[in-house]
Each structure stands twice: as C-alpha cells, then as structure tokens.
Scaffold this motif. Structure first.
Motif, mmCIF file in Angstrom:
data_model
loop_
_atom_site.group_PDB
_atom_site.id
_atom_site.type_symbol
_atom_site.label_atom_id
_atom_site.label_comp_id
_atom_site.label_asym_id
_atom_site.label_seq_id
_atom_site.Cartn_x
_atom_site.Cartn_y
_atom_site.Cartn_z
ATOM 1 N N ASN A 524 0.848 -1.196 0.000
ATOM 2 C CA ASN A 524 0.000 0.000 0.000
ATOM 3 C C ASN A 524 0.882 1.244 0.000
ATOM 4 O OD1 ASN A 524 -1.889 2.026 0.418
ATOM 5 N ND2 ASN A 524 -3.139 0.739 1.770
ATOM 6 N N LYS A 525 0.865 1.982 -1.121
ATOM 7 C CA LYS A 525 1.651 3.210 -1.254
ATOM 8 C C LYS A 525 0.800 4.468 -1.058
ATOM 9 C CE LYS A 525 5.195 0.714 -2.416
ATOM 10 N NZ LYS A 525 6.342 0.543 -1.479
ATOM 11 N N ASN A 526 -0.462 4.258 -0.727
ATOM 12 C CA ASN A 526 -1.378 5.395 -0.647
ATOM 13 C C ASN A 526 -1.652 5.840 0.787
ATOM 14 O OD1 ASN A 526 -1.876 5.403 -3.537
ATOM 15 N ND2 ASN A 526 -3.044 3.516 -3.189
ATOM 16 N N THR A 541 -2.130 9.851 4.908
ATOM 17 C CA THR A 541 -1.744 9.736 3.494
ATOM 18 C C THR A 541 -0.236 9.506 3.381
ATOM 19 O OG1 THR A 541 -1.512 12.125 3.348
ATOM 20 C CG2 THR A 541 -3.659 11.211 2.778
ATOM 21 N N LYS A 542 0.140 8.638 2.425
ATOM 22 C CA LYS A 542 1.564 8.361 2.176
ATOM 23 C C LYS A 542 2.069 9.069 0.919
ATOM 24 C CE LYS A 542 3.070 4.215 2.981
ATOM 25 N NZ LYS A 542 3.244 2.744 2.946
ATOM 26 N N ARG A 543 1.151 9.651 0.166
ATOM 27 C CA ARG A 543 1.544 10.386 -1.037
ATOM 28 C C ARG A 543 0.530 11.495 -1.276
ATOM 29 N NH1 ARG A 543 -1.435 9.486 -5.637
ATOM 30 N NH2 ARG A 543 -2.926 7.745 -5.571
ATOM 31 N N PHE A 546 -3.792 12.676 -5.561
ATOM 32 C CA PHE A 546 -4.911 11.765 -5.837
ATOM 33 C C PHE A 546 -5.810 12.391 -6.908
ATOM 34 C CE2 PHE A 546 -3.529 10.687 -1.564
ATOM 35 C CZ PHE A 546 -3.510 9.311 -1.610
ATOM 36 N N TYR A 554 -10.668 3.874 -2.691
ATOM 37 C CA TYR A 554 -9.590 3.029 -2.170
ATOM 38 C C TYR A 554 -10.136 2.257 -0.971
ATOM 39 C CZ TYR A 554 -6.384 5.925 -4.937
ATOM 40 O OH TYR A 554 -5.744 6.568 -5.941
#
Length: 720
Positions: A524-526, A541-543, A546, A554
């Motif tokens: 999970n990169k999100n 949040t990881k990034r 969106f 998601y």
C-alpha cells in the motif's frame, strides 16, 4: 316678662361649702294665653356632685340636693332623676330633691356617673324648667396598694462592675386616683439586698452599690424591692417584688495547672494519631472565658507529639505524631503552655494569663504482632484459571528486636468453600479450583499472620480477589466510517480518526491497538494507519496527487486488537473516496461526473449553456443542409464536370486520345469518389500551395468550391 330663678344645693361632700348655691335664671312668658318659660341666662352652672367610695354605713349615703326657687314648700314641685344608675344606684326624693347612693361605690370600677334632673309640676307633670345634666363623681380613697405587674424580675450584671452600674428597673402601679391626694404616689426602697445594690426611690432603677463583686465568690443575689404609696408616709399601702440578679462572667481568671509536672507512659505500639495522655489546666471562669488553648513549647520531644483541646471538658489531649520505637528512644520530655482563647484587656494588668507545666513520656517496650506492608491487598484472576495458579502474595514482618519468623494462613470463615490456598512461609496465594465469574465476581478473604515464637500475637489483612471475565469477542470498528481524501491532500495528512468497540465487559477498562496488516505495509503506497494510543487511530496519506479520474475509491484494511485475556483481534476495511476540495480542505464534491462540469457553476447556469449549445447545433445543421442542397443543384445543371476545373498546371496532357489518365464516368460515380480523389491528390504536384478537400455528404469537394468553408472546420478531411 317676669324672671324666675331655680337653685341647686350642693351635697355636703362637695369641695364647696354646703350653704353655697347655684342660681339658674329662668324667664317666663305668656304666649297665646299660655304661660311659657325660656332660659335666657344661667349665671353659673355647677354640674358636679361627689360621693365617697367604699362607703360602709348602714344608711344610704347622702349625695346632694336639687332645689328650684319655684318650689314654695307647698309640695307642688316634683323632682325627677334619669341617666346612669338612676333608680338602681342613685335615688331622689321627689318632694325634697335629696339624692342618695343606695350602695357602696368603687372608683376603680367606675369613676363617675352622668345623670339628668328636672323639676315638674306635680299636678300637670309639666316641666317647670328645662332638664339639667350633672355628674356624680366617686371620690377616691387610698384603698389600693402598689402592685408589680411584671414581677418577679430576673436580671444580670457583669462581675467586677463599678459602683452605679445599671442592673434593671422595676415598676409598680397603683389603681388609686393619681390626681387626688397621694394615694397613687409610689416610693421604692430595698428591704433585702444591701449593701450590694441600691434602688432609685422615684424611678425604681436598680444599680450596683458595691465595687468588684466577684462571680467566683458569689454568683446569685436575691433583692427584695418595696413600693409604698402615700409618698412613703406612715399609713400608706405597700407592695413588694423579688429581683433575682446574676453576676455574669468575665475573663478575670487565667488557667492554672493543678501540678507543674505530669508523668505519662506510652506503649511503643501506639498508633500514630492516637491519644497517649491527658493533662488539664483549670479556669475559674465559665463559658468561652474558660476555654483553654494548649501549645507544646518547641524543644526536646516536642516534634513527636501534638496537643489539642477537648471542647467538652477543656482537657489537653496529647496525640502521637510519629511512630515510637523503644529500641531507639525510651523517654521524651517537653513543656506545655495553657492560655485563654479570649482575653479581656481590662484584666491583663493582673498578670500573664497562662500557665506552664512539664510533661515526661516514657516509652514502654511491647512485644508486637507482625505488621503487613500494606493495609489491604487487591488481586485479579481470570475465570477458568487452572487450579494452583499463583495470583499474588502478602508480606508481613516482626518489627521487634527478636524478629521472629512469620507464618501465614487463610481465615476459614472468610473462605468457606476453599477457593484459595496460601503458602504458609512465602505468603503466595493461589487458586484451589476453577473460578466462575458469573457465580461469584469478587472474593473477600482474610489472611492471618502469626509470629512463630509467639503464636498468640497475630494480625490480619483483607485481600480482595476480582474474578475477571475471559475475552470472548474480538473488537470491531465503532461505526461504518465515511472517509474521503482531497485531491490536493498532502503527504502525512490525517484524513480520518476512528475508534473501535468490543462487546466484552466491562467496557471501562478496554484498550485497543490499531495497525495495518503486514502484507499491506509493503504494497500500500497510498495510506497507512497511525495508532494514537488512546483507543483511537488515524488514516494518514503516504503520497499526494490523488485524482478521481484515475481512481475514485480506495480500500484500506486495519487490524484491531484488544487487551483482553486471551487477546483477540479482527480486520476491518475502511473505504476512502477521492473528492474535490477547496484549498483550505473543505469538501466540494465526490461524484465522478463532476470532473467534466465547470467548477463553480450552478445547475441553472449549466442548463442554460446546454440549451444554447443545442440551439447552435440546430442552426448549423439547418445551414449545412441548405448549402448542400444549393451545391447539388449547381453541379447537376453544369454540362462540364466540376472536376475538370479543379486546378490548372503546366504539364501537357495526352489530349482527347489520352484516356488512360482519367475516366470521367468513374469520376462522376459517387461510389468511387474517395478513390478518385485520392488518386487525384497524388497526381497533383503542389509543393507550396496548400490544398484541402472536404467531405460533403458522400462527396469529396475541393476547397476552391467552398468559399466559406472556414466556418465548418469539422468538415475538413485532409490538407496538403
């Protein structure tokens, strides 16, 4: 007009002389043949008689005499009497006019009587003169003694008061007439109570007559006061009353110890806060003036003890402040001051209002029982715990110098069913059988500690065992959360805080932990899960970046674990929707179709724009149809093919015999128009001149035939 005069002879008890008379002038007149009398003048009207009260004679008391000068002594005049007491108390001789009182009268009952008298003709009963009103007054005699209506009296005066201090006032009343003689004139005097007090003979005010009367010597005094009328003269009547006078206390005495040295003995086992002895300073005063305050003079041993005052008996109670140890110190000596709480500055010149005594306390050696290190114990055990499991321990020790070993046991009365067992040496408590929380949720047992070398010395401590519920239900999300992430969200932003719930009881002590599954941590990169440690967690949040057009929803799994026994966990799924937001993070919309709509336009504005577009399209279609019809008519009417005049170039053709280059029949055929045009374009050598063809219906038309083609850019097919 002739004048007639009536006279009234006063009674013999009148203040006037008996021979004094009063003349009444009458005027007679003859009107219409009849004689009439009219009073025109009365020289002096005397309308008062006197009668002595309390007359004790056997004959009626003579009051006075009525007489008129019309009475010639021939018994032709009759006298009449009316008014208060006429006929019952007073009577009149109708012939002579003599008035008598028929009975004894009391002035205090009624002081005067108002009557009316008249002289009439005895034959015709005709008034000889107008009716006359007069008063018979009861003359007072001294027949009432003074009386104290409010007695006996009670009063108080502070002790040690100076001479002339007001105490109280007594008042006697005399029912006799105060306006006549001295019958009601009262004089006061003291019959008993001298030389301590005096009384004013006129006002009845009682005052102190002796200085420095001490309440501690004599507190109560009884004073006898006499009130005598006739101004106190001989023969006057007298009345008495009693006045009880109390000397009220003032703080004129300091407290005093009965002895200067107090010796006390205290066992070393005495508890902190307990009373170890009592001393007392006596104060001769009473009430708040006798309240005593005790203080320990700083010095040797003073820090070990405190002293307070017993409000009921004013004793000084010595209280232990710190534990005693015979092996450390065997005796303490200190001084105690006793003083009054409320001082009177008038008597401070008498000397210091306090006293001092010495107190010595000897500590006694005591063989004490074991002492537990806690006043009580609380232990927890889960239900269905195997028998023999240790759940806790108690500890006690012998504080004496001998330091005897201690043995432990459970009081069988507190554990009748033998649910628990204790190690007699170590003091560890263990279960003896399976426990059921639904049957008994709490056990209260008593542990006994005994000295090995002195079994009679024991001590007890209470142990509370809570049976805990086994964890049966895994935790789950507290509610179905609706989570969204903004398209402009930043890295590390917490977009949602959530919590968990558990059906196990009690809910008050539950603790939850939150984390992402292990397999989701790498893939999970999100998003990720952050545990806040207070039964809540957040989605982080990881990034950034969106986009709804790329992915709208998601799904984020989360593992929730409780602190129960045994611990249980479950995995829940959080749904996250990508939404459009303002720059400050406020939500705009989360629908996918909203991407293609102008941002900030209302629904009415969008409908208006769509209607305009539809109208424009209709106009364009109509225009194209008309142009197309016009061009078709032009092509059909021309004998020459329009394709012959598409373009001119300098290459020389084969003439009419050249039938291989173009087949005009084929060119006119619509089915092969797109092929012909392609070939036609390939035949052209226009390196620098742009050439375009347009599709109109099923035909390809060169641009030279469509002069306004620029307004129909959507018809363009190809340009060279």
């Amino acid at each position: 007009r002739p004048r007639r005069t009536a006279t009234v002879l006063l009674g013999t008890h009148s203040p006037l002389q008996p021979s004094q008379v009063v003349s009444v002038s009458l005027v007679g007149s003859m009107r219409n043949g009849a004689a009439g009398f009219q009073r025109v003048k009365r020289g002096w009207v005397w309308n008062q008689f006197f009668v002595l009260e309390e007359y004790m004679g056997s004959d009626p008391q003579y009051v006075g005499k009525l007489h008129t000068d019309l009475d010639k002594g021939d018994n032709a005049v009759k006298y009449t009497l009316s008014g208060e007491g006429a006929g019952s108390i007073f009577t009149i001789d109708q012939t002579t006019g003599d008035i008598h009182a028929l009975r004894s009268l009391d002035r205090e009952e009624k002081p005067y009587y108002t009557l009316r008298a008249q002289a009439v003709d005895i034959n015709t009963n005709r008034p000889l003169e107008p009716e006359s009103e007069f008063v018979i007054k009861v003359q007072d005699i001294n027949d009432n003694e003074p009386k104290f209506l409010e007695g006996p009296y009670t009063a108080s005066v502070p002790e040690m008061s100076p001479v002339g201090t007001y105490v109280t006032q007594v008042t006697a009343t005399d029912a006799d007439d105060p306006t006549y003689g001295n019958s009601a004139r009262v004089v006061y005097s003291i019959l008993h109570g001298q030389p301590y007090f005096s009384v004013d003979p006129k006002t009845g005010v009682i005052k102190t007559a002796l200085p420095n009367m001490d309440r501690e010597v004599k507190e109560q005094y009884q004073v006898l006061i006499q009130a005598k009328d006739m101004g106190g003269q001989l023969g006057g009547l007298a009345g008495t009353t009693t006045v009880n006078i109390t000397l009220s206390d003032v703080n004129d005495n300091p407290p005093r110890f009965s002895k200067s040295f107090f010796h006390l003995r205290v066992p070393e086992s005495s508890a902190v806060g307990s009373a170890v002895g009592r001393i007392k300073a006596h104060d001769l005063d009473i009430g708040k003036n006798a309240e005593v305050e005790y203080t320990i003079v700083p010095g040797d041993g003073g820090a070990m003890f405190d002293i307070t005052t017993n409000e009921h008996n004013q004793e000084g109670i010595i209280i232990l402040k710190r534990p005693l140890d015979y092996e450390t110190k065997k005796a303490y000596t200190f001084k105690v001051d006793a003083s009054n709480a409320h001082l009177d500055p008038r008597f401070q010149s008498f000397g210091a209002f306090k006293d001092t005594a010495t107190v010595k306390i000897n500590v006694l050696d005591v063989d004490e029982p074991p002492v537990f290190n806690k006043p009580s114990y609380v232990m927890d055990v889960y239900e269905d715990t195997p028998a023999g499991t240790i759940i806790g321990a108690v500890t006690a020790q012998d504080l004496d110098a001998s330091s005897s070993p201690v043995r432990y046991s459970i009081d069988w009365k507190s554990d009748l069913d033998s649910y628990f067992d204790i190690d007699p040496v170590e003091g560890t408590i263990s279960t003896n059988e399976l426990l059921d929380r639904e049957s008994i949720a709490q056990h209260n047992i008593s542990i006994v500690a005994t000295k090995l070398n002195s079994p009679v010395l024991t001590s007890r401590v209470a142990v509370t065992v809570h049976v805990l519920d086994i964890n049966e239900f895994p935790p789950e999300l507290a509610s179905p959360y609706e989570t969204f992430v903004c398209e402009n969200a930043k890295v590390g932003q917490v977009i949602q805080t959530f919590s968990a719930k558990d059906q196990d009881l009690p809910t008050s002590g539950q603790q939850f932990s939150f984390k992402s599954p292990k397999e989701d941590l790498k893939t999970n990169k999100n998003f990720t899960i952050r545990d806040f440690g207070n039964n809540t967690a957040g989605i982080v949040t990881k990034r950034s970046g969106f986009r709804r057009r790329l992915q709208e929803i998601y799904f984020l799994p989360v593992v929730i674990e409780d602190n129960g026994y045994p611990p249980k966990s479950s995995t829940g799924t959080l749904t996250i929707r990508v939404c459009g937001c303002e720059s400050d993070g406020s939500l705009l919309t989360c629908s996918a179709e909203a991407i293609f709509l102008p941002v900030g336009l209302s629904t009415g504005a969008l409908i208006a724009i769509l209607l305009c577009i539809i109208i424009l399209l209709v106009i364009v279609v109509l225009y194209v149809g008309l142009r197309r019809q016009k061009k078709k008519e032009t092509l059909m009417s021309s004998k020459e093919d329009i394709r012959d005049n598409v373009i001119h170039y300098d290459d020389e053709g084969g003439g009419e015999e050249d039938t291989h280059a173009f087949d005009m029949g084929t060119l006119r055929n619509p089915k092969f128009s797109h092929v012909i045009n392609t070939v036609f374009l390939n035949k052209l050598h226009l390196d620098k001149i742009p050439f375009c063809v347009y599709l109109v219906g099923s035909r390809f038309i060169p641009s030279i035939y469509i002069q306004s083609a620029t307004v129909f850019p959507f018809l363009k097919l190809n340009c060279i």
